[in-house]
Design a protein around this motif. Structure first.
Motif, PDB file in Angstrom:
ATOM      1  N   LEU A  32     -19.088  18.052   6.531  1.00 19.86           N
ATOM      2  CA  LEU A  32     -18.216  17.026   5.961  1.00 19.86           C
ATOM      3  C   LEU A  32     -18.547  16.710   4.512  1.00 19.86           C
ATOM      4  O   LEU A  32     -17.887  15.865   3.904  1.00 19.86           O
ATOM      5  N   ARG A  33     -19.585  17.374   3.981  1.00 19.21           N
ATOM      6  CA  ARG A  33     -20.029  17.177   2.602  1.00 19.21           C
ATOM      7  C   ARG A  33     -20.435  15.717   2.377  1.00 19.21           C
ATOM      8  O   ARG A  33     -19.977  15.049   1.449  1.00 19.21           O
ATOM      9  N   ILE A  35     -14.129  22.636   1.262  1.00 19.54           N
ATOM     10  CA  ILE A  35     -13.211  21.530   1.519  1.00 19.54           C
ATOM     11  C   ILE A  35     -13.673  20.331   0.705  1.00 19.54           C
ATOM     12  O   ILE A  35     -14.833  20.247   0.288  1.00 19.54           O
ATOM     13  N   ASP A  36     -12.770  19.416   0.465  1.00 17.74           N
ATOM     14  CA  ASP A  36     -13.143  18.174  -0.208  1.00 17.74           C
ATOM     15  C   ASP A  36     -14.013  17.344   0.724  1.00 17.74           C
ATOM     16  O   ASP A  36     -13.901  17.453   1.958  1.00 17.74           O
ATOM     17  N   PRO A  37     -14.895  16.499   0.175  1.00 12.13           N
ATOM     18  CA  PRO A  37     -15.666  15.597   1.044  1.00 12.13           C
ATOM     19  C   PRO A  37     -14.736  14.802   1.959  1.00 12.13           C
ATOM     20  O   PRO A  37     -13.707  14.295   1.517  1.00 12.13           O
ATOM     21  N   ALA A  55      -7.489  17.930   4.605  1.00 14.17           N
ATOM     22  CA  ALA A  55      -6.262  18.433   3.974  1.00 14.17           C
ATOM     23  C   ALA A  55      -5.752  19.685   4.667  1.00 14.17           C
ATOM     24  O   ALA A  55      -4.544  19.904   4.779  1.00 14.17           O
ATOM     25  N   ASP A  56      -6.679  20.513   5.159  1.00 16.95           N
ATOM     26  CA  ASP A  56      -6.313  21.789   5.770  1.00 16.95           C
ATOM     27  C   ASP A  56      -7.237  22.018   6.960  1.00 16.95           C
ATOM     28  O   ASP A  56      -8.398  22.364   6.785  1.00 16.95           O
ATOM     29  N   SER A  57      -6.712  21.824   8.174  1.00 14.60           N
ATOM     30  CA  SER A  57      -7.554  21.932   9.366  1.00 14.60           C
ATOM     31  C   SER A  57      -8.046  23.353   9.585  1.00 14.60           C
ATOM     32  O   SER A  57      -9.159  23.561  10.079  1.00 14.60           O
ATOM     33  N   ALA A  58      -7.252  24.340   9.214  1.00 15.24           N
ATOM     34  CA  ALA A  58      -7.678  25.730   9.389  1.00 15.24           C
ATOM     35  C   ALA A  58      -8.876  26.045   8.507  1.00 15.24           C
ATOM     36  O   ALA A  58      -9.828  26.712   8.924  1.00 15.24           O
TER      37      ALA A  58
END
Length: 613
Positions: free
Chosen positions: A449-450, A288-290, A357-360
């Motif tokens: 969460l990066r 995922i993105d930070p 952006a994408d909870s899944a």
């Protein structure tokens, strides 16, 4: 890659440790000799237990004080070693760790050491056993991984290879770059351990303060990347000597350890090229993105009226109650707080929801990091927010565009909530963590969460030293401060006291906000006059400014980047609020002021109890 862990990492009996490793999901274990010696189970029974649990027995360790000795001593060492080979056959094991001699070595001659290692390997070959030779950082004559490899290379025997241990390499500031020059098939085993930078001697540092990868100050991802470039595809094993781990629940510790192995493999994937042969062996997790935005914070409280009044004084407005449940929504500009009443338990941050952006995909990443899921039943017409428990118990939820309509369940229009002046913003969260899961909570949040860690700090409180670790998102949208609470955080009567967490809110004009809030009923934490006398002397402030700040309870800091003004509310249960104003490019948190706050909070609590307030 296959995951493994040394039994020395965990508390309990050997049998309990094995059960914990299997429960966590490890593939195998290192059998620490001391654990086997005190076990009532026979080697055959340990082997059978491992089979039932689905664990491989990867390494028997350690066989100490072997090489670099006179011939007579060496012959006795071979006798001892042969006895261990026979024991290993009962266990069904084929790899033994031989660390470089740190105690009895008297011969500083590489030719002699190489010959002794070769003769040991010849003996091992007769028992179908291999020897992994490891350079201890404090070895008497052999204390670097490259020296150990040179000796293994000179010995030139198929049953002899090296064990690479990240602690022994990185604690000496040794450069791991030459690892890539060691043939992968001669790296028999890899042990991973991180450590905080404590500036102490190697042996006590190693024996008491190792931590899981990602929880210390070493460049563990860089080490793992170099290892991957060699083509090594054997076990990745944790060998952590840590006093805290030896006292805590082995199941929880093992779960934290496995999370660290997944994190370091994911990190290494980003450091090596796709052409690296062993890259495909590294564990993956959804990317995922930070994460840069906290959507809302949930406060659990057994004092909902008091908390609601505090929020109102700070400038929050009541935005509605959930149509089916007791929680209430409060909003101040872009900051959303859900207040969830409880019968008991004080007041604390129960959950944090972040925008993704994408909870899944975010949920799948959390599960890959070993986080248990949160079960919150919803009806068919309600928004389902996927969530997990962090190691410290705080719940983390994921809000994507589809789930952004959740405020409608409180009778609020999400579009109108998004239209605000942004004169109040969420600056940072400050969450207390118990000493036994502090590192795990930091690593989970960082990996999930990066985020990036800032330099850790220690803060003196009246009840002990508080270790503080701040994580920040790359663009500074989220600041999350974790505080490791002293083990015995009690009052003067010896009764347990909840270390307070807090929510910090950024404003543009703190003095004006402070006046408005106090007029609306906010009780500001009183700060000792000695602080303001010192403040004036340190920064050369004028009397009028210091007097105003003292009347309002405002604290101050200044550095080359700018200025920082802040004040604290009184504590309700285990939570208080902080109002902050950052001037210029100031990005710190007022070093030194935390100790003032902790002392002031204790004094305020004592006065409140004494006068029944």
């Amino acid at each position: 890659m296959k995951t493994s862990i040394a039994t020395v990492c965990l508390s309990g009996t050997l049998e309990e440790k094995m059960q914990a490793c299997a429960t966590a999901g490890f593939d195998g274990i290192e059998v620490f000799e001391a654990d086997l010696v005190v076990s009532p189970s026979s080697p055959a029974e340990i082997k059978a237990l491992a089979d039932r649990l689905g664990l491989t027995l990867d390494l028997y360790q350690p066989f100490r004080d072997f090489e670099g000795v006179e011939e007579a001593q060496f012959q006795d060492n071979l006798r001892r070693l042969e006895a261990k080979f026979q024991l290993m056959q009962e266990l069904g094991m084929d790899l033994v760790l031989v660390p470089s001699n740190a105690g009895t070595a008297t011969v500083n001659d590489d030719a002699v050491v190489a010959d002794q290692l070769r003769r040991a390997a010849e003996l091992a070959q007769r028992y179908d056993v291999r020897i992994a030779y490891e350079a201890l950082a404090w070895g008497r004559f052999v204390n670097t991984y490259w020296h150990s490899w040179e000796l293994v290379e000179a010995a030139d025997h198929p049953n002899l290879g090296v064990c690479l241990d990240s602690f022994h390499i990185l604690s000496r500031d040794d450069d791991p770059a030459r690892i890539t020059d060691i043939p992968a098939d001669k790296i028999f085993f890899v042990q991973l351990a991180d450590a905080p930078d404590l500036g102490m001697d190697l042996l006590p540092w190693s024996r008491h303060h190792r931590v899981f990868p990602g929880e210390g100050s070493f460049d563990m991802v860089g080490f793992m990347a170099k290892l991957t470039e060699t083509g090594y595809d054997g076990p990745l094993s944790l060998e952590i000597f840590n006093d805290v781990f030896r006292e805590t629940d082995p199941v929880l510790t093992a779960a934290d350890g496995l999370r660290s192995l997944r994190w370091i493999q994911q990190g290494a994937r980003g450091r090596v090229t796709e052409a690296a042969a062993a890259r495909v062996e590294l564990a993956t997790m959804p990317k995922i993105d930070p994460v840069e935005t906290i959507d809302h914070v949930e406060i659990s409280t057994d004092s909902p009226d008091e908390c609601g009044a505090l929020l109102g004084a700070l400038g929050f407005r009541f935005a509605g109650q959930h149509r089916r449940k007791a929680p209430q929504l409060f909003v101040a500009d872009g900051v959303k707080v859900v207040l969830s009443p409880t019968q008991s338990g004080g007041t604390s941050i129960a959950s944090v929801a972040v925008q993704v952006a994408d909870s899944a995909k975010a949920f799948a990443r959390a599960r890959a990091l070993g986080a248990p899921l949160v079960s919150r039943p919803v009806t068919a017409d309600e928004v389902r927010l996927p969530g997990v428990f962090s190691p410290g118990g705080t719940q983390l939820f994921f809000v994507d565009e589809q789930a952004a309509s959740w405020p409608t369940e409180f009778g609020s229009d999400p579009d109108k909530l998004a239209q605000h002046s942004a004169t109040m913003r969420l600056d940072h969260l400050n969450v207390p963590e118990a000493w036994d899961h502090f590192g795990a909570s930091v690593l989970f949040t960082l990996a999930m969460l990066r985020m990036e860690p800032l330099e850790a700090q220690n803060v003196a409180s009246p009840r002990g030293l508080v270790h503080s670790q701040v994580l920040e998102s790359p663009q500074g949208g989220i600041r999350w401060n974790f505080n490791r609470v002293p083990r015995t955080y009690t009052d003067r009567a010896g009764q347990p006291v909840r270390y307070p967490g807090h929510i910090a809110l950024a404003v543009d004009d703190l003095e004006q906000r402070a006046r408005e809030a106090t007029s609306a009923g906010l009780t500001v934490l009183p700060i000792p006059s000695n602080y303001y006398a010192d403040l004036k002397a340190r920064f050369g402030l004028d009397d009028a400014t210091v007097t105003r700040w003292q009347e309002l309870g405002i604290l101050y800091d200044r550095n080359a980047d700018g200025e920082f003004l802040h004040l604290y509310s009184e504590t309700i249960g285990g939570l208080f609020f902080e109002l902050v104003q950052r001037v210029g490019a100031y990005n710190d948190y007022g070093p030194g002021n935390a100790a003032v706050r902790l002392a002031a909070q204790q004094q305020h609590e004592q006065l409140t109890r004494a006068f029944g307030g």
